[in-house]
Design an enzyme around this catalytic site. Structure first.
Site, PDB file in Angstrom:
ATOM      1  N   ILE A   3     -10.472   5.665  15.112  1.00 47.87           N
ATOM      2  CA  ILE A   3     -11.543   6.542  15.603  1.00 47.87           C
ATOM      3  C   ILE A   3     -12.912   5.910  15.402  1.00 47.87           C
ATOM      4  O   ILE A   3     -13.724   5.836  16.336  1.00 47.87           O
ATOM      5  CB  ILE A   3     -11.467   7.938  14.943  1.00 47.87           C
ATOM      6  CG1 ILE A   3     -10.211   8.661  15.476  1.00 47.87           C
ATOM      7  CG2 ILE A   3     -12.730   8.743  15.200  1.00 47.87           C
ATOM      8  CD1 ILE A   3     -10.074  10.101  15.076  1.00 47.87           C
ATOM      9  N   TYR A  29       0.849  -1.204   0.000  1.00 50.35           N
ATOM     10  CA  TYR A  29       0.000   0.000   0.000  1.00 50.35           C
ATOM     11  C   TYR A  29       0.883   1.253   0.000  1.00 50.35           C
ATOM     12  O   TYR A  29       0.755   2.128  -0.861  1.00 50.35           O
ATOM     13  CB  TYR A  29      -0.943  -0.013   1.212  1.00 50.35           C
ATOM     14  CG  TYR A  29      -1.728   1.274   1.361  1.00 50.35           C
ATOM     15  CD1 TYR A  29      -2.790   1.571   0.512  1.00 50.35           C
ATOM     16  CD2 TYR A  29      -1.404   2.221   2.352  1.00 50.35           C
ATOM     17  CE1 TYR A  29      -3.509   2.759   0.636  1.00 50.35           C
ATOM     18  CE2 TYR A  29      -2.112   3.411   2.481  1.00 50.35           C
ATOM     19  CZ  TYR A  29      -3.160   3.675   1.622  1.00 50.35           C
ATOM     20  OH  TYR A  29      -3.858   4.868   1.733  1.00 50.35           O
TER      21      TYR A  29
HETATM   22  N1  NAD Z   1      -9.039   7.525   5.238  1.00 48.73           N
HETATM   23  C1  NAD Z   1      -7.784   7.889   5.489  1.00 48.73           C
HETATM   24  O1  NAD Z   1      -7.392   8.108   6.640  1.00 48.73           O
HETATM   25  C2  NAD Z   1      -6.805   8.066   4.346  1.00 48.73           C
HETATM   26  C3  NAD Z   1      -5.522   8.531   4.639  1.00 48.73           C
HETATM   27  C4  NAD Z   1      -4.616   8.695   3.603  1.00 48.73           C
HETATM   28  C5  NAD Z   1      -4.989   8.423   2.295  1.00 48.73           C
HETATM   29  N2  NAD Z   1      -6.232   7.968   2.036  1.00 48.73           N
HETATM   30  C6  NAD Z   1      -6.574   7.699   0.622  1.00 48.73           C
HETATM   31  O2  NAD Z   1      -7.750   8.404   0.296  1.00 48.73           O
HETATM   32  C7  NAD Z   1      -8.520   7.672  -0.660  1.00 48.73           C
HETATM   33  C8  NAD Z   1      -9.931   7.471  -0.136  1.00 48.73           C
HETATM   34  O3  NAD Z   1      -9.864   6.689   1.074  1.00 48.73           O
HETATM   35  P1  NAD Z   1     -11.146   6.377   1.959  1.00 48.73           P
HETATM   36  O4  NAD Z   1     -10.721   6.387   3.366  1.00 48.73           O
HETATM   37  O5  NAD Z   1     -12.281   7.227   1.510  1.00 48.73           O
HETATM   38  O6  NAD Z   1     -11.396   4.848   1.581  1.00 48.73           O
HETATM   39  P2  NAD Z   1     -12.687   4.148   0.969  1.00 48.73           P
HETATM   40  O7  NAD Z   1     -12.415   2.690   0.930  1.00 48.73           O
HETATM   41  O8  NAD Z   1     -13.906   4.588   1.676  1.00 48.73           O
HETATM   42  O9  NAD Z   1     -12.688   4.758  -0.521  1.00 48.73           O
HETATM   43  C9  NAD Z   1     -12.014   4.173  -1.610  1.00 48.73           C
HETATM   44  C10 NAD Z   1     -13.040   3.969  -2.705  1.00 48.73           C
HETATM   45  O10 NAD Z   1     -12.399   3.439  -3.868  1.00 48.73           O
HETATM   46  C11 NAD Z   1     -13.232   2.427  -4.414  1.00 48.73           C
HETATM   47  N3  NAD Z   1     -12.377   1.524  -5.193  1.00 48.73           N
HETATM   48  C12 NAD Z   1     -11.406   0.690  -4.732  1.00 48.73           C
HETATM   49  N4  NAD Z   1     -10.849   0.019  -5.745  1.00 48.73           N
HETATM   50  C13 NAD Z   1     -11.481   0.423  -6.874  1.00 48.73           C
HETATM   51  C14 NAD Z   1     -11.367   0.079  -8.251  1.00 48.73           C
HETATM   52  N5  NAD Z   1     -10.491  -0.835  -8.658  1.00 48.73           N
HETATM   53  N6  NAD Z   1     -12.176   0.691  -9.130  1.00 48.73           N
HETATM   54  C15 NAD Z   1     -13.092   1.616  -8.737  1.00 48.73           C
HETATM   55  N7  NAD Z   1     -13.244   1.972  -7.437  1.00 48.73           N
HETATM   56  C16 NAD Z   1     -12.453   1.391  -6.530  1.00 48.73           C
HETATM   57  C17 NAD Z   1     -13.876   1.749  -3.210  1.00 48.73           C
HETATM   58  O11 NAD Z   1     -15.039   1.032  -3.499  1.00 48.73           O
HETATM   59  C18 NAD Z   1     -14.120   2.949  -2.299  1.00 48.73           C
HETATM   60  O12 NAD Z   1     -15.392   3.509  -2.510  1.00 48.73           O
HETATM   61  C19 NAD Z   1      -7.771   6.358  -0.872  1.00 48.73           C
HETATM   62  O13 NAD Z   1      -6.987   6.484  -2.036  1.00 48.73           O
HETATM   63  C20 NAD Z   1      -6.893   6.235   0.356  1.00 48.73           C
HETATM   64  O14 NAD Z   1      -5.735   5.489   0.103  1.00 48.73           O
HETATM   65  C21 NAD Z   1      -7.158   7.786   3.024  1.00 48.73           C
END
Ligand code: NAD
Length: 326
Positions: free
Chosen positions: A193, A151
């Site tokens: 959280i 990741y």
């Molecule tokens: N939540 C956090 O604390 C955090 C921190 C740093 C980075 N991020 C990044 O932010 C972004 C959003 O994270 P999040 O927390 O909302 O997670 P999340 O899992 O809620 O959102 C990711 C979305 O991408 C979709 N997805 C995954 N693989 C896919 C594919 N192959 N094709 C189409 N859609 C696909 C999932 O269904 C999901 O809706 C991600 O890239 C994550 O790595 C999140």
């Protein structure tokens, strides 16, 4: 009318971003394969005439081609869809590489053809590996960084490529720990959280891995959305446009809090009498994490506005109103 794409639109962060863009009058093309995201996350805006949703996989070139052909020209491309789970990435490094790296590069290049001015990628603090220099500056992540998971590695590689692109202007936001409404506490990969809130609302002990003195830099989702908009050159208050600024930027509060303190705040809001159970430390968990946000503040005039307790209250209020998510 400004047309923006949001991949990962059914996810926690992507759904907030899509909602805000619609509020600012954008036409939003949402793309998600619903692997970790949920249709319910889009309930508040799915019937907005400006929202067009495709249940599609970003790895599927033909679908992406078709969607972008149909909706070109596109102004801003927000790319949040990804394999988000660290354990999943360890078990499935190839899927993770294809999704988080290769598909990102393809979409970056495809968004150029679609006329995008900005391509904003969801980077991550995981790109820094187990960095011990605090607060963490953007330049600390390099090809030599020992990433703790596929990741972290794939996010690093994707951010590096995105930030090299000047057409479209490539931006990667390295977000630290995001929290807020719609985060899925039932996911086994859920953040601390949402897990604490779920446990507290169910009246069961809050589970802390290790001694709880590890620290994190948590940021409320609304502050993150403002960073996404500003980095694409969109004023969150009125939608006015200015040129985006290429590069990699940290997004956090630049304030660290121990997991024990976090548990105390959540208990103080829900039930101060709740016990805390300490479990074995999780292998691979980093000890401290703290963002240096000076570059982001300087470049975009962005700064986090949500205080931790207020953000937690707002998040808890949402879980109380949506008990079915627990
Ligand atoms: N939540 C956090 O604390 C955090 C921190 C740093 C980075 N991020 C990044 O932010 C972004 C959003 O994270 P999040 O927390 O909302 O997670 P999340 O899992 O809620 O959102 C990711 C979305 O991408 C979709 N997805 C995954 N693989 C896919 C594919 N192959 N094709 C189409 N859609 C696909 C999932 O269904 C999901 O809706 C991600 O890239 C994550 O790595 C999140």
């Amino acid at each position: 009318m400004t047309r923006s794409v949001v991949t990962g639109a059914a996810g926690f962060v992507g759904s907030h971003l899509a909602e805000k863009l619609l509020e600012l009058g954008h036409v939003v093309i949402g793309i998600d394969n619903l692997s970790t995201g949920k249709a319910e996350n889009m309930e508040a805006f799915v019937n907005d005439p400006g929202f067009i949703f495709y249940e599609a996989d970003i790895r599927d070139r033909d679908s992406m081609e078709q969607i972008l052909d149909t909706h070109s020209p596109i102004e801003c491309f927000f790319h949040l869809a990804a394999v988000v789970s660290v354990p999943f990435s360890v078990q499935h490094p190839e899927i993770t590489h294809e999704t988080n790296y290769k598909s990102t590069i393809r979409l970056l290049s495809r968004s150029r053809k679609a006329g995008a001015g900005a391509f904003v990628h969801a980077g991550s603090a995981a790109e820094y590996g187990n960095e011990s220099r605090l607060p963490i500056k953007e330049e600390y992540a390099s090809d030599e960084t020992e990433h703790l998971s596929p990741y972290g590695r794939t996010k690093y590689l994707a951010s590096r490529e995105v930030a090299r692109s000047s057409n479209p202007c490539g931006v990667s936001l390295r977000c630290f720990n995001i929290y807020g409404p719609r985060q899925d506490p039932t996911s086994q990969y859920s953040g601390v959280i949402s897990r604490f809130i779920e446990q507290a609302l169910k009246g069961i002990p809050l589970t802390v891995f290790g001694d709880g003195e590890q620290t994190r830099d948590f940021i409320f989702v609304e502050d993150v959305i403002h960073a996404y908009l500003l980095s694409a050159g969109i004023n969150p208050a009125n939608g006015k446009k200015s040129p985006p600024k290429r590069g990699i930027y940290n997004v956090g509060r630049s304030e660290s809090i121990t997991i024990n303190r976090l548990a105390d705040i959540i208990k103080s809001i829900i039930d101060p009498e709740l016990p805390v159970a300490h479990l074995e430390p999780r292998p691979g968990d980093i000890r401290h994490s703290l963002a240096d946000i000076s570059k982001t503040v300087r470049t975009f005039g962005w700064k986090p506005s949500w205080d931790m307790k207020e953000g937690l209250k707002k998040t808890i209020e949402w879980y109380r109103e949506n008990p079915e998510t627990l």
